[in-house]
Design a protein around this motif. Structure first.
Motif, short mmCIF file in Angstrom:
data_model
loop_
_atom_site.label_atom_id
_atom_site.label_comp_id
_atom_site.label_asym_id
_atom_site.label_seq_id
_atom_site.Cartn_x
_atom_site.Cartn_y
_atom_site.Cartn_z
N SER A 1 1.75 1.25 -8.38
CA SER A 1 1.47 2.28 -9.31
C SER A 1 2.46 2.01 -10.78
N PRO A 2 1.86 1.87 -12.09
CA PRO A 2 0.41 1.82 -12.30
C PRO A 2 0.23 0.43 -11.53
N SER B 1 6.20 -1.88 -12.36
CA SER B 1 5.24 -1.09 -11.57
C SER B 1 5.96 -1.07 -10.17
N THR C 1 -0.08 -0.65 -2.27
CA THR C 1 -0.34 -0.34 -3.51
C THR C 1 0.80 -0.18 -4.62
#
Length: 284
Positions: free
Chosen positions: A253-254, A263, A251
């Protein structure tokens, strides 16, 4: 960012997935019970001793061992191709087991005359599952007075074979066994036959014997007669447990950034064999 993401996942896939390409070997964890019934040959209708006048032979239509059969019909003419059931329960030492158990089964694997063979058969307790790996094991030794040879294989199918009805009266079955003793590795003293294979699915029966021709069987020569005879015990057919599938989750983020911004990437690995190794690759 996209280039980095691709390189990162590719590298982690190589590091974490390679160990899973190798299946577990025989002796690893098994799933479920032994699929071979009466695998130690201890259950017998009557304790049989070779040479005492009792019928200790395995026929396709009659057998002293529940669940186990030969390939020759007892009521047919010209029969006599029959494995032998040995059992010391009658008081004599008439078994050839590798341990302290009572029962065993013996069969001719080589006679030097027209590929004559004996095979022992059994019905499995449940059909094999497609794509699953199974481990086949048994204790095996050379029978007394016979010559060490490499004639041993196990063929999985969906029927019990009658050599008269299914093979034209020929005792040699030209099947390709799923597992087989390595070529040239002769069996003499007690040893553990242990090999694995992947099932097609639906197999419900096994046949054990020598599926090599006389010309392709390696046997020790010399002496009065060159004969091959093997004794087996403790047959085991078990599904091999595969490791938990390895799963990766990445994942950001952002998730969306503009030029010059940063990120945070979070990678989570689960399953597999554990002991994960992470290597950061800084793409150019």
């Amino acid at each position: 960012m996209r280039t980095f993401y691709t390189h990162f996942l590719l590298l982690l896939s190589l590091l974490l997935f390679v160990p899973l390409l190798t299946y577990a070997q025989c002796g690893a964890s098994y799933c479920g019970t032994n699929l071979d019934q009466n695998a130690d040959f201890e259950k017998t209708q009557n304790p049989q001793c070779a040479g005492n006048g009792q019928d200790n032979q395995l026929w396709v239509d009659s057998s002293p061992l529940p669940g186990w059969f030969g390939t020759s019909c007892k009521t047919c003419q010209g029969n006599g191709i029959t494995p032998d059931n040995f059992n010391s329960g009658c008081g004599g030492n008439s078994t050839f087991t590798c341990d302290q158990s009572k029962g065993s089964v013996g069969f001719y694997t080589y006679t030097g005359s027209g590929d004559i063979r004996e095979h022992v058969q059994a019905k499995l307790l449940a059909p094999l599952k497609a794509g699953k790996k199974y481990c086949v094991e048994m204790d095996v030794k050379n029978g007394g007075g016979a010559k060490p040879c490499d004639g041993l294989g196990v063929y999985f199918s969906n029927k019990i074979y009658d050599l008269d009805k299914d093979n034209g009266g020929n005792s040699f079955f030209a099947f390709t066994p799923q597992v087989e003793q390595p070529k040239g590795v002769k069996i003499d003293a007690c040893t553990k036959f242990s090999q694995s294979f992947c099932a097609k699915g639906g197999e419900t029966c096994i046949m054990i014997g020598n599926f090599r021709t006389d010309a392709n069987t390696t046997i020790e020569s010399g002496g009065f007669a060159t004969m091959g005879y093997l004794v087996i015990d403790n047959v085991s057919i078990r599904e091999v447990c595969e490791p938990n599938p390895l799963q990766l989750s990445l994942t950001a983020s952002p998730a969306a950034i503009m030029c010059g911004n940063s990120s945070t990437l979070t990678l989570t690995a689960t399953g597999g064999n554990g002991g994960y190794t992470y290597l950061w690759l800084n793409p150019s």
